[in-house]
Design a protein around this motif. Structure first.
Motif, mmCIF file in Angstrom:
data_model
loop_
_atom_site.group_PDB
_atom_site.id
_atom_site.type_symbol
_atom_site.label_atom_id
_atom_site.label_comp_id
_atom_site.label_asym_id
_atom_site.label_seq_id
_atom_site.Cartn_x
_atom_site.Cartn_y
_atom_site.Cartn_z
ATOM 1 N N GLN A 4 -2.873 1.258 1.104
ATOM 2 C CA GLN A 4 -2.282 0.507 2.204
ATOM 3 C C GLN A 4 -1.363 1.486 2.905
ATOM 4 O O GLN A 4 -0.349 1.902 2.336
ATOM 5 N N ARG A 55 -3.711 1.579 10.876
ATOM 6 C CA ARG A 55 -3.411 0.908 9.599
ATOM 7 C C ARG A 55 -4.671 0.957 8.746
ATOM 8 O O ARG A 55 -5.732 0.499 9.166
ATOM 9 N N LEU A 86 -1.434 3.947 16.522
ATOM 10 C CA LEU A 86 -1.082 3.506 15.182
ATOM 11 C C LEU A 86 -2.376 3.148 14.454
ATOM 12 O O LEU A 86 -3.212 2.407 14.983
ATOM 13 N N ALA A 88 -9.900 0.111 8.840
ATOM 14 C CA ALA A 88 -8.783 0.700 9.563
ATOM 15 C C ALA A 88 -8.647 -0.073 10.878
ATOM 16 O O ALA A 88 -9.649 -0.357 11.537
ATOM 17 N N GLU A 130 -6.447 -0.016 5.070
ATOM 18 C CA GLU A 130 -6.446 -0.793 3.839
ATOM 19 C C GLU A 130 -7.799 -0.560 3.192
ATOM 20 O O GLU A 130 -8.835 -0.829 3.808
ATOM 21 N N GLU A 139 0.029 3.157 6.962
ATOM 22 C CA GLU A 139 0.069 3.210 8.419
ATOM 23 C C GLU A 139 0.352 4.639 8.819
ATOM 24 O O GLU A 139 1.277 5.270 8.310
ATOM 25 N N GLU A 195 -11.183 -0.977 15.556
ATOM 26 C CA GLU A 195 -11.226 -0.982 14.106
ATOM 27 C C GLU A 195 -12.388 -0.148 13.604
ATOM 28 O O GLU A 195 -13.282 0.223 14.365
#
Length: 188
Positions: free
Chosen positions: A132, A66, A64, A54, A68, A134, A40
Protein backbone atom coordinates in the motif's frame (compact mmCIF):
# COMPACT_ATOMS: atom_id res chain seq x y z
CA UNK A 1 3.68 55.63 23.18
CA UNK A 2 1.24 57.18 20.85
CA UNK A 3 -1.15 54.80 19.01
CA UNK A 4 -0.01 56.01 15.55
CA UNK A 5 3.65 55.34 16.38
CA UNK A 6 2.85 51.87 17.76
CA UNK A 7 0.95 50.98 14.58
CA UNK A 8 3.82 52.20 12.39
CA UNK A 9 6.41 50.18 14.34
CA UNK A 10 4.21 47.04 14.25
CA UNK A 11 3.87 47.28 10.44
CA UNK A 12 7.60 47.78 9.86
CA UNK A 13 8.67 44.08 10.19
CA UNK A 14 5.84 42.99 7.88
CA UNK A 15 6.92 45.40 5.17
CA UNK A 16 10.46 44.01 5.32
CA UNK A 17 9.18 40.46 4.61
CA UNK A 18 7.61 41.32 1.27
CA UNK A 19 10.18 40.52 -1.41
CA UNK A 20 8.28 38.96 -4.33
CA UNK A 21 5.93 40.96 -6.48
CA UNK A 22 3.11 39.49 -8.54
CA UNK A 23 5.19 39.87 -11.69
CA UNK A 24 8.22 38.14 -10.13
CA UNK A 25 6.10 35.21 -8.97
CA UNK A 26 4.82 34.46 -12.46
CA UNK A 27 8.38 33.78 -13.62
CA UNK A 28 9.12 31.28 -10.83
CA UNK A 29 5.75 29.52 -10.51
CA UNK A 30 5.78 25.88 -11.64
CA UNK A 31 3.88 24.90 -14.75
CA UNK A 32 0.45 23.68 -13.72
CA UNK A 33 -1.81 21.00 -15.15
CA UNK A 34 -5.58 20.88 -14.96
CA UNK A 35 -6.61 18.80 -11.96
CA UNK A 36 -9.12 16.00 -11.85
CA UNK A 37 -7.92 13.61 -14.56
CA UNK A 38 -7.92 10.01 -13.29
CA UNK A 39 -6.54 6.76 -14.61
CA UNK A 40 -5.77 3.29 -13.41
CA UNK A 41 -3.77 0.18 -14.10
CA UNK A 42 -4.72 -3.38 -13.21
CA UNK A 43 -1.54 -5.06 -11.99
CA UNK A 44 -0.93 -8.67 -13.05
CA UNK A 45 1.86 -11.10 -12.25
CA UNK A 46 3.80 -13.21 -14.79
CA UNK A 47 1.12 -15.94 -14.64
CA UNK A 48 -1.54 -13.39 -15.64
CA UNK A 49 -3.25 -13.30 -12.23
CA UNK A 50 -4.64 -9.96 -11.06
CA UNK A 51 -2.63 -8.94 -7.98
CA UNK A 52 -3.71 -5.31 -7.48
CA UNK A 53 -4.14 -1.93 -9.05
CA UNK A 54 -2.66 1.51 -9.33
CA UNK A 55 -4.85 4.62 -9.32
CA UNK A 56 -3.49 7.75 -11.02
CA UNK A 57 -4.65 11.23 -10.02
CA UNK A 58 -3.49 14.37 -11.80
CA UNK A 59 -2.40 17.16 -9.50
CA UNK A 60 -1.52 20.70 -10.55
CA UNK A 61 2.25 20.05 -10.55
CA UNK A 62 2.51 16.29 -10.94
CA UNK A 63 0.98 12.84 -10.80
CA UNK A 64 -0.06 10.95 -7.67
CA UNK A 65 0.10 7.16 -8.03
CA UNK A 66 -1.58 4.98 -5.37
CA UNK A 67 -0.52 1.32 -5.53
CA UNK A 68 -2.33 -1.51 -3.74
CA UNK A 69 -1.12 -5.03 -4.48
CA UNK A 70 -0.52 -8.44 -2.94
CA UNK A 71 1.35 -11.62 -3.74
CA UNK A 72 4.81 -10.05 -3.98
CA UNK A 73 7.98 -11.16 -2.25
CA UNK A 74 8.31 -9.31 1.08
CA UNK A 75 10.78 -6.44 0.97
CA UNK A 76 11.66 -3.48 -1.26
CA UNK A 77 10.79 -3.36 -4.97
CA UNK A 78 11.72 -0.94 -7.71
CA UNK A 79 8.78 0.54 -9.60
CA UNK A 80 8.98 2.47 -12.85
CA UNK A 81 6.82 3.97 -15.57
CA UNK A 82 7.55 2.22 -18.88
CA UNK A 83 7.10 3.64 -22.36
CA UNK A 84 4.62 1.17 -23.89
CA UNK A 85 1.16 0.19 -22.74
CA UNK A 86 1.78 -3.55 -23.10
CA UNK A 87 2.12 -6.15 -20.36
CA UNK A 88 2.85 -9.53 -21.96
CA UNK A 89 4.92 -11.62 -19.51
CA UNK A 90 7.82 -11.32 -18.80
CA UNK A 91 6.77 -7.68 -19.30
CA UNK A 92 9.61 -6.71 -21.64
CA UNK A 93 6.81 -5.68 -24.02
CA UNK A 94 6.44 -2.55 -21.86
CA UNK A 95 9.75 -1.34 -23.29
CA UNK A 96 12.20 0.93 -21.51
CA UNK A 97 11.36 3.70 -19.07
CA UNK A 98 9.40 6.72 -20.21
CA UNK A 99 12.25 9.08 -21.09
CA UNK A 100 11.31 11.71 -23.65
CA UNK A 101 13.90 14.37 -22.87
CA UNK A 102 16.72 15.22 -25.27
CA UNK A 103 19.36 14.19 -24.57
CA UNK A 104 17.91 11.15 -22.80
CA UNK A 105 18.54 11.31 -19.06
CA UNK A 106 20.25 8.34 -17.40
CA UNK A 107 18.39 6.24 -14.84
CA UNK A 108 18.40 7.09 -11.16
CA UNK A 109 16.76 9.42 -8.67
CA UNK A 110 20.22 9.76 -7.08
CA UNK A 111 22.10 10.08 -10.37
CA UNK A 112 23.64 13.55 -10.78
CA UNK A 113 22.70 13.48 -14.49
CA UNK A 114 19.28 11.86 -13.98
CA UNK A 115 16.62 10.95 -13.31
CA UNK A 116 14.80 9.64 -16.33
CA UNK A 117 11.07 10.35 -16.56
CA UNK A 118 10.07 6.82 -15.50
CA UNK A 119 12.01 6.76 -12.24
CA UNK A 120 9.97 6.43 -9.04
CA UNK A 121 10.84 5.71 -5.39
CA UNK A 122 10.92 2.08 -4.22
CA UNK A 123 7.85 0.48 -2.66
CA UNK A 124 7.80 -2.04 0.20
CA UNK A 125 5.85 -5.29 0.46
CA UNK A 126 5.07 -6.35 4.03
CA UNK A 127 5.65 -9.86 5.46
CA UNK A 128 2.47 -11.06 3.67
CA UNK A 129 3.61 -9.59 0.33
CA UNK A 130 1.13 -6.69 0.39
CA UNK A 131 1.86 -3.19 -0.84
CA UNK A 132 0.00 0.00 0.00
CA UNK A 133 1.90 3.02 -1.24
CA UNK A 134 1.48 6.48 -2.69
CA UNK A 135 4.12 7.92 -5.00
CA UNK A 136 4.30 11.40 -6.53
CA UNK A 137 6.19 12.42 -9.64
CA UNK A 138 6.55 15.74 -11.40
CA UNK A 139 8.03 13.94 -14.43
CA UNK A 140 4.78 12.41 -15.75
CA UNK A 141 1.20 13.50 -16.30
CA UNK A 142 -2.14 12.20 -17.54
CA UNK A 143 -3.57 15.66 -18.25
CA UNK A 144 -3.14 16.80 -21.85
CA UNK A 145 -1.12 19.83 -20.70
CA UNK A 146 1.15 20.61 -17.77
CA UNK A 147 4.52 19.46 -16.41
CA UNK A 148 6.05 16.06 -17.14
CA UNK A 149 5.71 13.54 -19.93
CA UNK A 150 2.22 12.76 -21.18
CA UNK A 151 1.46 9.08 -20.54
CA UNK A 152 -1.56 8.74 -22.85
CA UNK A 153 0.47 8.97 -26.07
CA UNK A 154 -0.18 6.68 -29.08
CA UNK A 155 1.41 3.56 -27.56
CA UNK A 156 0.37 4.26 -23.96
CA UNK A 157 2.49 3.42 -20.93
CA UNK A 158 2.75 0.83 -18.18
CA UNK A 159 3.62 0.65 -14.51
CA UNK A 160 6.16 -2.11 -13.80
CA UNK A 161 7.16 -3.54 -10.41
CA UNK A 162 10.57 -5.24 -10.20
CA UNK A 163 11.79 -8.17 -8.07
CA UNK A 164 14.35 -6.16 -6.07
CA UNK A 165 14.99 -2.63 -4.84
CA UNK A 166 16.28 0.05 -7.18
CA UNK A 167 19.59 1.57 -6.00
CA UNK A 168 18.61 4.78 -7.87
CA UNK A 169 22.01 5.17 -9.52
CA UNK A 170 23.36 2.20 -11.51
CA UNK A 171 22.42 1.65 -15.15
CA UNK A 172 20.11 0.75 -16.72
CA UNK A 173 17.53 0.04 -13.94
CA UNK A 174 19.36 0.38 -10.66
CA UNK A 175 19.79 -3.36 -10.14
CA UNK A 176 16.05 -3.80 -9.65
CA UNK A 177 16.05 -7.17 -11.42
CA UNK A 178 13.25 -9.02 -13.17
CA UNK A 179 9.88 -7.46 -13.93
CA UNK A 180 7.41 -9.26 -11.65
CA UNK A 181 4.20 -7.25 -12.11
CA UNK A 182 2.83 -4.92 -14.77
CA UNK A 183 -0.24 -2.82 -15.42
CA UNK A 184 -1.26 -0.90 -18.54
CA UNK A 185 -2.20 2.62 -17.52
CA UNK A 186 -5.50 3.77 -19.00
CA UNK A 187 -7.82 6.75 -18.60
CA UNK A 188 -10.36 6.28 -15.82
Amino acid sequence: MRPALIAALAALPLAACVSVTANDYSTVAPERAPMGDFGEATLTDAAGARIGRAVLTQGPTGLLIRIEAEGLTPGWHGVHIHAKGECAAPFTSAGAHVNHGEPKAPHGLLNADGPDDGDLPNIHADAQGRIQAELFTTRARIARSGPGQWLWDDDGSALVIHAAADDHASQPIGGAGARVACGVMAAG
